[in-house]
Design a protein around this motif. Structure first.
Motif, mmCIF file in Angstrom:
data_model
loop_
_atom_site.group_PDB
_atom_site.id
_atom_site.type_symbol
_atom_site.label_atom_id
_atom_site.label_comp_id
_atom_site.label_asym_id
_atom_site.label_seq_id
_atom_site.Cartn_x
_atom_site.Cartn_y
_atom_site.Cartn_z
ATOM 1 N N TRP A 55 0.825 -1.193 0.000
ATOM 2 C CA TRP A 55 0.000 0.000 0.000
ATOM 3 C C TRP A 55 0.871 1.259 0.000
ATOM 4 N N ALA A 56 2.047 1.184 0.662
ATOM 5 C CA ALA A 56 2.933 2.346 0.702
ATOM 6 C C ALA A 56 3.508 2.629 -0.680
ATOM 7 N N ARG A 57 3.750 1.584 -1.463
ATOM 8 C CA ARG A 57 4.225 1.805 -2.835
ATOM 9 C C ARG A 57 3.137 2.510 -3.653
ATOM 10 N N GLY A 58 1.878 2.149 -3.409
ATOM 11 C CA GLY A 58 0.785 2.848 -4.079
ATOM 12 C C GLY A 58 0.722 4.306 -3.691
ATOM 13 N N VAL A 59 0.913 4.593 -2.399
ATOM 14 C CA VAL A 59 0.958 5.985 -1.939
ATOM 15 C C VAL A 59 2.102 6.721 -2.634
ATOM 16 N N GLY A 60 3.237 6.032 -2.794
ATOM 17 C CA GLY A 60 4.376 6.643 -3.468
ATOM 18 C C GLY A 60 4.065 7.043 -4.901
ATOM 19 N N ILE A 61 3.344 6.196 -5.619
ATOM 20 C CA ILE A 61 2.976 6.526 -7.005
ATOM 21 C C ILE A 61 2.090 7.760 -7.040
ATOM 22 N N VAL A 62 1.163 7.874 -6.076
ATOM 23 C CA VAL A 62 0.292 9.061 -6.017
ATOM 24 C C VAL A 62 1.120 10.311 -5.751
ATOM 25 N N LEU A 63 2.015 10.260 -4.764
ATOM 26 C CA LEU A 63 2.849 11.423 -4.451
ATOM 27 C C LEU A 63 3.786 11.772 -5.604
ATOM 28 N N PHE A 64 4.308 10.759 -6.260
ATOM 29 C CA PHE A 64 5.175 10.942 -7.424
ATOM 30 C C PHE A 64 4.442 11.753 -8.503
ATOM 31 N N SER A 65 3.186 11.400 -8.745
ATOM 32 C CA SER A 65 2.380 12.104 -9.757
ATOM 33 C C SER A 65 1.990 13.499 -9.286
ATOM 34 N N LEU A 66 1.589 13.614 -8.005
ATOM 35 C CA LEU A 66 1.196 14.922 -7.475
ATOM 36 C C LEU A 66 2.354 15.909 -7.511
ATOM 37 N N THR A 122 9.866 13.730 -4.852
ATOM 38 C CA THR A 122 10.987 12.906 -4.403
ATOM 39 C C THR A 122 10.546 11.906 -3.339
ATOM 40 N N LEU A 123 9.671 12.325 -2.434
ATOM 41 C CA LEU A 123 9.125 11.394 -1.444
ATOM 42 C C LEU A 123 8.385 10.261 -2.144
ATOM 43 N N GLY A 124 7.611 10.607 -3.152
ATOM 44 C CA GLY A 124 6.902 9.580 -3.913
ATOM 45 C C GLY A 124 7.857 8.627 -4.603
ATOM 46 N N LEU A 125 8.936 9.165 -5.166
ATOM 47 C CA LEU A 125 9.937 8.321 -5.833
ATOM 48 C C LEU A 125 10.558 7.343 -4.846
ATOM 49 N N ILE A 126 10.860 7.809 -3.635
ATOM 50 C CA ILE A 126 11.480 6.953 -2.621
ATOM 51 C C ILE A 126 10.563 5.785 -2.273
ATOM 52 N N LEU A 127 9.273 6.049 -2.135
ATOM 53 C CA LEU A 127 8.321 4.986 -1.808
ATOM 54 C C LEU A 127 8.045 4.088 -3.016
ATOM 55 N N ALA A 128 7.816 4.694 -4.177
ATOM 56 C CA ALA A 128 7.423 3.917 -5.354
ATOM 57 C C ALA A 128 8.541 3.008 -5.842
ATOM 58 N N PHE A 129 9.796 3.476 -5.746
ATOM 59 C CA PHE A 129 10.933 2.691 -6.218
ATOM 60 C C PHE A 129 11.705 2.033 -5.069
ATOM 61 N N GLU A 130 11.164 2.139 -3.848
ATOM 62 C CA GLU A 130 11.676 1.433 -2.684
ATOM 63 C C GLU A 130 13.151 1.770 -2.402
ATOM 64 N N VAL A 131 13.428 3.064 -2.357
ATOM 65 C CA VAL A 131 14.763 3.541 -1.982
ATOM 66 C C VAL A 131 14.864 3.521 -0.459
ATOM 67 N N PRO A 132 15.949 2.992 0.114
ATOM 68 C CA PRO A 132 16.090 3.016 1.582
ATOM 69 C C PRO A 132 16.012 4.448 2.122
ATOM 70 N N TRP A 133 15.326 4.601 3.255
ATOM 71 C CA TRP A 133 15.102 5.940 3.816
ATOM 72 C C TRP A 133 16.399 6.654 4.170
ATOM 73 N N ARG A 134 17.433 5.917 4.525
ATOM 74 C CA ARG A 134 18.688 6.554 4.905
ATOM 75 C C ARG A 134 19.343 7.307 3.757
ATOM 76 N N LEU A 135 18.861 7.075 2.529
ATOM 77 C CA LEU A 135 19.432 7.745 1.360
ATOM 78 C C LEU A 135 18.565 8.907 0.870
ATOM 79 N N ALA A 136 17.506 9.231 1.617
ATOM 80 C CA ALA A 136 16.564 10.260 1.163
ATOM 81 C C ALA A 136 17.251 11.603 0.930
ATOM 82 N N GLY A 137 18.157 11.994 1.832
ATOM 83 C CA GLY A 137 18.826 13.281 1.684
ATOM 84 C C GLY A 137 19.631 13.370 0.401
#
Length: 418
Positions: free
Chosen positions: A128-139, A290-305
């Motif tokens: 479900w979080a990957r789905g949220v990521g796709i929405v944020l990615f588009s928004l 960028t937040l959406g990309l991190i969730l949609a493509f499953e990037v580890p959170w420690r690399l968000a910065g």
């Protein structure tokens, strides 16, 4: 009496064991890393040298011929794997794994087991979080298409439908193969049949684009062009054809929605609505992207910065270059700066892989959406407008590709190290 050779040392000098491990490493790198031909070849050759052998690869987009020479023998095999960048956590794990191999040189059986563990890593985020990521990615992308609240509102609805469809397709391989077509058809039907945007809201295609941006292969088109310009003709050509097939799926899906709702193709003219968003909302939208990309493509959170920094670097350089010398120069300089910075930052041990650093910024530069807009404008009979978009599309994709190569040329070569 000669002392016995340790079992690990015997294994590490066994040509069959080295060939078997490098074959699996080649397959894994092709499938999960998302690297181009140069990156796959560099990793495999570097690890072969670590274990005292030599490897040569002949690569296509979804396969390779691998030749390994060790212990006076040469073994050759073929490897096939469909490339995918949906799980960037595996890209991160692969770089860390390769660094450990180079530093510690474990037994090949232990190395093979480590590679299998990476391949079977559980997803770091729930479905479900990957789905949220796709929405944020588009928004986050929506204000780049039309900086209006209407665009953001419609994107929220349409992207939620696309996200649900994408998550559903993860366990249905047949649906996944035609997912861009199905998603574009659904978005087109809802936009034209339910939303029916008025003339003042912008053209229907502009309303659809943000929700479909997850499938627009602008990054793939730029990578293919860069490979062609860089001399990797086979991989570049295959990747280019595949990108065009994805783009055509989106185009046909939009046309199916047009036909099903009885909408005139004249409505496909992509007029834009006047902006009603402040500049700061537009700037902040890329953080949402960028937040959406991190969730949609499953990037580890420690690399968000790292990812956020490279996204805003690409945007800032492009904006400055465009203001000073026009869009083509701005895009070229931004692509070169992105490539050089990602390459330099990724080199030290423990740093994120180049692909992870690079991908978010590349998404901000790519213009696959221009290709879709050009095709729909031509289908609607707006020939001059369509060819104008088509020429912009070809120009900007080529500019990005050449900029990427120029940026890579600015930094010292990596040699054969992974």
């Amino acid at each position: 009496m000669t002392a016995p050779i340790p079992e690990q040392q015997q294994e590490n000098h066994d040509p069959d064991a080295l060939h078997g491990f490098l074959r699996e490493l080649t397959r894994f790198t092709l499938r999960f890393s998302g690297e181009g031909a140069e990156g796959v070849d560099r990793v495999v050759r570097g690890i072969a040298r670590t274990y005292g052998g030599r490897a040569e690869t002949v690569l296509v987009a979804d396969g390779a011929v691998l030749s390994v020479t060790a212990g006076g023998r040469t073994l050759t095999s073929t490897v096939t794997a469909f490339p995918d960048v949906a799980r960037l956590d595996r890209v991160v794990a692969l770089k860390e794994f390769v660094e450990r191999l180079r530093d510690t040189r474990p037994a090949l059986s232990e190395a093979a087991a480590g590679l299998r563990r990476i391949e079977t890593l559980p997803s770091p985020v729930p479905r479900w979080a990957r789905g949220v990521g796709i929405v944020l990615f588009s928004l986050g992308f929506a204000p780049a298409v039309q900086p209006t609240w209407y665009e953001i509102g419609t994107t929220a609805l349409l992207a939620a439908l696309v996200a649900a469809l994408t998550v559903l397709s993860e366990r249905r391989p047949r649906l996944a193969r035609v997912l861009p077509l199905v998603a574009a058809t659904l978005v087109s039907l809802v936009t034209l049949g339910l939303l029916r945007p008025e003339h003042g809201h912008g053209g229907p295609v502009l309303i659809m684009l943000p929700a479909l941006f997850f499938f627009v292969p602008g990054d793939l088109l730029s990578a293919a062009t860069a490979e062609l310009v860089g001399g990797f003709l086979t991989t570049g050509a295959v990747r280019l054809v595949y990108a065009l097939v994805l783009l055509l799926q989106l185009y046909v899906g939009v046309l199916i929605g047009v036909a099903a709702t009885g909408t005139s193709t004249d409505a496909l003219f992509d007029t834009a609505q006047d902006t009603d968003l402040s500049r700061w909302v537009v700037v902040a939208s890329w953080a949402v992207f960028t937040l959406g990309l991190i969730l949609a493509f499953e990037v580890p959170w420690r690399l968000a910065g790292w990812v956020v920094g490279l996204v805003y670097l690409a945007l800032g350089v492009q904006a400055a270059g465009t203001a000073l010398a026009g869009e083509v120069v701005g895009t070229f300089v931004a692509a070169a700066a992105l490539a050089a910075t990602a390459d330099l930052l990724a080199r030290p041990p423990g740093r994120p892989p180049r692909l992870v650093l690079f991908l978010g910024g590349l998404f901000t530069l790519t213009v696959g959406s221009l290709g879709l807009r050009a095709l729909t404008s031509l289908a609607g009979g707006h020939v001059l407008h369509g060819f104008h978009d088509l020429m912009d599309f070809v120009t900007i994709v080529t500019t990005i590709a050449v900029g990427l190569l120029a940026g890579a040329a600015l930094v010292p070569a990596r040699g054969l190290q992974a």
